[in-house]
Design a protein around this motif. Sequence first.
Motif, mmCIF file in Angstrom:
data_model
loop_
_atom_site.group_PDB
_atom_site.id
_atom_site.type_symbol
_atom_site.label_atom_id
_atom_site.label_comp_id
_atom_site.label_asym_id
_atom_site.label_seq_id
_atom_site.Cartn_x
_atom_site.Cartn_y
_atom_site.Cartn_z
ATOM 1 N N MET A 1 -26.137 43.055 71.528
ATOM 2 C CA MET A 1 -25.531 43.127 70.210
ATOM 3 C C MET A 1 -24.103 42.608 70.308
ATOM 4 N N SER A 2 -23.755 41.719 69.423
ATOM 5 C CA SER A 2 -22.394 41.186 69.423
ATOM 6 C C SER A 2 -21.465 42.145 68.693
ATOM 7 N N GLY A 3 -20.171 41.951 68.855
ATOM 8 C CA GLY A 3 -19.191 42.804 68.216
ATOM 9 C C GLY A 3 -18.979 42.482 66.745
ATOM 10 N N ARG A 29 -31.003 58.055 73.829
ATOM 11 C CA ARG A 29 -31.517 56.882 74.537
ATOM 12 C C ARG A 29 -32.348 56.003 73.595
ATOM 13 N N ILE A 30 -33.085 56.606 72.658
ATOM 14 C CA ILE A 30 -33.847 55.835 71.671
ATOM 15 C C ILE A 30 -32.885 55.035 70.790
ATOM 16 N N VAL A 31 -31.831 55.680 70.307
ATOM 17 C CA VAL A 31 -30.838 55.000 69.465
ATOM 18 C C VAL A 31 -30.170 53.879 70.252
ATOM 19 N N ASP A 32 -29.781 54.168 71.485
ATOM 20 C CA ASP A 32 -29.079 53.191 72.317
ATOM 21 C C ASP A 32 -29.971 51.997 72.666
ATOM 22 N N ARG A 38 -25.545 50.649 69.651
ATOM 23 C CA ARG A 38 -25.208 51.084 71.008
ATOM 24 C C ARG A 38 -24.366 52.349 70.934
ATOM 25 N N VAL A 39 -24.654 53.244 71.841
ATOM 26 C CA VAL A 39 -23.893 54.492 71.949
ATOM 27 C C VAL A 39 -22.632 54.184 72.744
ATOM 28 N N VAL A 40 -21.464 54.534 72.189
ATOM 29 C CA VAL A 40 -20.203 54.243 72.883
ATOM 30 C C VAL A 40 -19.490 55.502 73.371
ATOM 31 N N ALA A 41 -19.812 56.656 72.803
ATOM 32 C CA ALA A 41 -19.209 57.915 73.271
ATOM 33 C C ALA A 41 -20.120 59.069 72.867
ATOM 34 N N ILE A 66 -21.351 55.700 67.713
ATOM 35 C CA ILE A 66 -22.125 54.492 67.950
ATOM 36 C C ILE A 66 -21.447 53.302 67.276
ATOM 37 N N ARG A 67 -21.846 52.126 67.700
ATOM 38 C CA ARG A 67 -21.519 50.883 67.002
ATOM 39 C C ARG A 67 -22.863 50.310 66.579
ATOM 40 N N THR A 68 -22.932 49.869 65.327
ATOM 41 C CA THR A 68 -24.209 49.393 64.815
ATOM 42 C C THR A 68 -24.011 48.279 63.798
ATOM 43 N N THR A 69 -24.991 47.424 63.720
ATOM 44 C CA THR A 69 -25.030 46.429 62.655
ATOM 45 C C THR A 69 -26.055 46.836 61.590
#
Length: 171
Positions: A1-3, A29-32, A38-41, A66-69
């Motif tokens: 995944m890009s930023g 882990r499913i979300v990540d 992506r899980v960031v913290a 998380i960070r998500t699109t």
Amino acid sequence: MSGRNEVRAFLGLGGNIGDPLTAMAAALRIVDADMSTRVVAVSSVYRTPPWGVVAQPDFLNCVAEIRTTLSPRALLELCLGAERELKRVRTIPGGPRVIDVDVLCHGATTLCEDGLELPHPRMLQRAFVLIPLREIAPDLTVEGLGLDHYLTRADTSGISVAEAGDAWWKG
């Protein structure tokens, strides 16, 4: 995944029957694993007295950044899919559960749709959300105010650290 076009979002996770620690780790882990997220913290895990229906075991709770699109609705569907995969059964609102994954915030999005309200409508009254949220995002503001403002009004009694740090979910 890009930023590009990523949104900073927060999930609240909890459970109180079966093995909630394992279920929360599996849900993360499913979300990540989703290509758009992506899980960031991840916060420590907190033991929390039941809220609402009190004749049930204590809960374990945590919060993940998380960070998500994904759109808010698509993120909710990802979370509900994780609950289904982990055999969540919805019987009594506020009752015992193997896993619960709530979308707390999705960037600065404010919305009220069928089955999805952002920010989560009860997160600002619940210490079991605010304490782990402040642990990983002390800078976060919701509705223009910092988390400490809301924590001064929340009942923090009986909440304790059950699993310190963020390594617990990585398996």
